[in-house]
Motif scaffolding. Sequence first.
Motif, PDB file in Angstrom:
ATOM      1  N   THR A 209       0.871  -1.174   0.000  1.00  0.00           N
ATOM      2  CA  THR A 209       0.000   0.000   0.000  1.00  0.00           C
ATOM      3  C   THR A 209       0.905   1.220   0.000  1.00  0.00           C
ATOM      4  N   ALA A 210       0.769   2.070  -1.028  1.00  0.00           N
ATOM      5  CA  ALA A 210       1.647   3.239  -1.139  1.00  0.00           C
ATOM      6  C   ALA A 210       0.902   4.384  -1.805  1.00  0.00           C
ATOM      7  N   GLY A 211       1.539   5.548  -1.791  1.00  0.00           N
ATOM      8  CA  GLY A 211       0.990   6.693  -2.503  1.00  0.00           C
ATOM      9  C   GLY A 211       1.260   6.543  -3.992  1.00  0.00           C
ATOM     10  N   THR A 212       2.555   6.383  -4.338  1.00  0.00           N
ATOM     11  CA  THR A 212       2.993   6.209  -5.716  1.00  0.00           C
ATOM     12  C   THR A 212       3.971   5.051  -5.776  1.00  0.00           C
ATOM     13  N   ILE A 213       3.854   4.220  -6.826  1.00  0.00           N
ATOM     14  CA  ILE A 213       4.758   3.087  -6.999  1.00  0.00           C
ATOM     15  C   ILE A 213       5.341   3.145  -8.404  1.00  0.00           C
ATOM     16  N   VAL A 214       6.672   3.043  -8.483  1.00  0.00           N
ATOM     17  CA  VAL A 214       7.369   2.920  -9.758  1.00  0.00           C
ATOM     18  C   VAL A 214       8.096   1.588  -9.698  1.00  0.00           C
ATOM     19  N   CYS A 215       7.736   0.659 -10.592  1.00  0.00           N
ATOM     20  CA  CYS A 215       8.259  -0.702 -10.508  1.00  0.00           C
ATOM     21  C   CYS A 215       8.957  -1.125 -11.786  1.00  0.00           C
ATOM     22  N   LYS A 216      10.192  -1.643 -11.626  1.00  0.00           N
ATOM     23  CA  LYS A 216      10.924  -2.271 -12.718  1.00  0.00           C
ATOM     24  C   LYS A 216      11.253  -3.718 -12.366  1.00  0.00           C
TER      25      LYS A 216
ATOM     26  N   PRO B 144      11.636  -4.138 -17.234  1.00  0.00           N
ATOM     27  CA  PRO B 144      11.034  -5.460 -17.427  1.00  0.00           C
ATOM     28  C   PRO B 144      10.186  -5.931 -16.242  1.00  0.00           C
ATOM     29  N   ALA B 145       9.375  -5.076 -15.669  1.00  0.00           N
ATOM     30  CA  ALA B 145       8.585  -5.407 -14.475  1.00  0.00           C
ATOM     31  C   ALA B 145       7.676  -6.617 -14.700  1.00  0.00           C
ATOM     32  N   VAL B 146       7.456  -7.372 -13.596  1.00  0.00           N
ATOM     33  CA  VAL B 146       6.534  -8.498 -13.581  1.00  0.00           C
ATOM     34  C   VAL B 146       5.661  -8.322 -12.340  1.00  0.00           C
ATOM     35  N   VAL B 147       4.348  -8.261 -12.532  1.00  0.00           N
ATOM     36  CA  VAL B 147       3.422  -8.118 -11.406  1.00  0.00           C
ATOM     37  C   VAL B 147       2.409  -9.257 -11.468  1.00  0.00           C
ATOM     38  N   ASN B 148       2.337 -10.020 -10.385  1.00  0.00           N
ATOM     39  CA  ASN B 148       1.379 -11.109 -10.247  1.00  0.00           C
ATOM     40  C   ASN B 148       0.493 -10.810  -9.048  1.00  0.00           C
ATOM     41  N   GLY B 149      -0.722 -10.361  -9.292  1.00  0.00           N
ATOM     42  CA  GLY B 149      -1.630 -10.039  -8.199  1.00  0.00           C
ATOM     43  C   GLY B 149      -2.559  -8.916  -8.587  1.00  0.00           C
ATOM     44  N   GLY B 150      -3.390  -8.536  -7.648  1.00  0.00           N
ATOM     45  CA  GLY B 150      -4.368  -7.488  -7.900  1.00  0.00           C
ATOM     46  C   GLY B 150      -3.768  -6.107  -7.751  1.00  0.00           C
ATOM     47  N   ILE B 151      -4.192  -5.193  -8.609  1.00  0.00           N
ATOM     48  CA  ILE B 151      -3.768  -3.791  -8.549  1.00  0.00           C
ATOM     49  C   ILE B 151      -5.004  -2.936  -8.386  1.00  0.00           C
ATOM     50  N   LYS B 152      -4.927  -1.966  -7.460  1.00  0.00           N
ATOM     51  CA  LYS B 152      -5.998  -0.994  -7.268  1.00  0.00           C
ATOM     52  C   LYS B 152      -5.346   0.386  -7.230  1.00  0.00           C
ATOM     53  N   THR B 153      -5.700   1.234  -8.185  1.00  0.00           N
ATOM     54  CA  THR B 153      -5.107   2.559  -8.294  1.00  0.00           C
ATOM     55  C   THR B 153      -5.976   3.451  -9.179  1.00  0.00           C
ATOM     56  N   PRO B 154      -5.943   4.766  -8.966  1.00  0.00           N
ATOM     57  CA  PRO B 154      -6.696   5.643  -9.854  1.00  0.00           C
ATOM     58  C   PRO B 154      -5.989   5.892 -11.188  1.00  0.00           C
ATOM     59  N   MET B 155      -4.652   5.670 -11.241  1.00  0.00           N
ATOM     60  CA  MET B 155      -3.903   5.945 -12.457  1.00  0.00           C
ATOM     61  C   MET B 155      -2.837   4.871 -12.655  1.00  0.00           C
ATOM     62  N   LEU B 156      -2.781   4.274 -13.856  1.00  0.00           N
ATOM     63  CA  LEU B 156      -1.839   3.194 -14.144  1.00  0.00           C
ATOM     64  C   LEU B 156      -1.147   3.443 -15.465  1.00  0.00           C
TER      65      LEU B 156
ATOM     66  N   LEU C   9       5.101  -7.604 -17.790  1.00  0.00           N
ATOM     67  CA  LEU C   9       4.174  -8.718 -17.638  1.00  0.00           C
ATOM     68  C   LEU C   9       3.272  -8.442 -16.446  1.00  0.00           C
ATOM     69  N   PHE C  10       1.954  -8.445 -16.690  1.00  0.00           N
ATOM     70  CA  PHE C  10       0.989  -8.219 -15.616  1.00  0.00           C
ATOM     71  C   PHE C  10      -0.035  -9.334 -15.659  1.00  0.00           C
ATOM     72  N   ASN C  11      -0.079 -10.130 -14.584  1.00  0.00           N
ATOM     73  CA  ASN C  11      -1.039 -11.216 -14.454  1.00  0.00           C
ATOM     74  C   ASN C  11      -1.838 -10.982 -13.185  1.00  0.00           C
ATOM     75  N   GLY C  12      -3.092 -10.590 -13.328  1.00  0.00           N
ATOM     76  CA  GLY C  12      -3.896 -10.337 -12.139  1.00  0.00           C
ATOM     77  C   GLY C  12      -5.124  -9.529 -12.472  1.00  0.00           C
ATOM     78  N   THR C  13      -5.629  -8.865 -11.450  1.00  0.00           N
ATOM     79  CA  THR C  13      -6.829  -8.059 -11.610  1.00  0.00           C
ATOM     80  C   THR C  13      -6.478  -6.592 -11.490  1.00  0.00           C
ATOM     81  N   LEU C  14      -7.316  -5.754 -12.065  1.00  0.00           N
ATOM     82  CA  LEU C  14      -7.103  -4.313 -12.021  1.00  0.00           C
ATOM     83  C   LEU C  14      -8.402  -3.627 -11.643  1.00  0.00           C
TER      84      LEU C  14
END
Length: 166
Positions: A86-93, A111-123, A130-135
Amino acid sequence: MWKSDKPEGKRTMAEEVEAEDNSLSSNLGRQEAAEDVSAFVGKGVEFKGTISYNGTVRIDGSLDGEIHTDGVLLVGEEAVITAKVTAGTIVCKGKITGDVVAKEKIKLRAPAVVNGGIKTPMLSIEEGVLFNGTLEMSQGIREVSRETPLHPVGISNQGSIKRING
C-alpha cells in the motif's frame, strides 16, 4: 571525454528517481519533490516483515511481508517483492507478487513483472511489462446516502404515468 557504461536508451534507477521527482513536482511542492530516498534495501539483501515509512524508499533486494506508506516506493530491476503493498505512488521495474494498492498512481516499467491485484486511480504500463492479475481503477470510493430520494422515471408531478412513445 567520459564514456557512459550503460547501453544507450536505458536509464539508471537514479535517473528514474530524478524523472519521478520531476513528474511529482507538478503535484507536490519543490521542497517535497526534491526529497531524497529515505531508505534503501540493496541488491542481495533479504528482508522479512513489515515496512512502514514516510517519504521515498527504494528496494533492489528481496522483501517478503508488507509495505505501508503514503509516500513513494521505487522497485528496482533486481527486486523481488512478495508482499501486500500500500503506497501513494509506486514505480516498478522489478517483480511484485501480491496485492498492490496505490492512492495516487502506479508506473510499471519494463522489465517489471506483477502477479496479483492492482488498485489505483492511475496506471501506466510500458511495453515489455508482464501483468497477471486483476485491475481496479477508480477516483475514490463514494458512498451513496441512503436518505437520497429516488424518483421513478415516467411519472409526472400529479402521480399519473406519462406515455413516452408516441
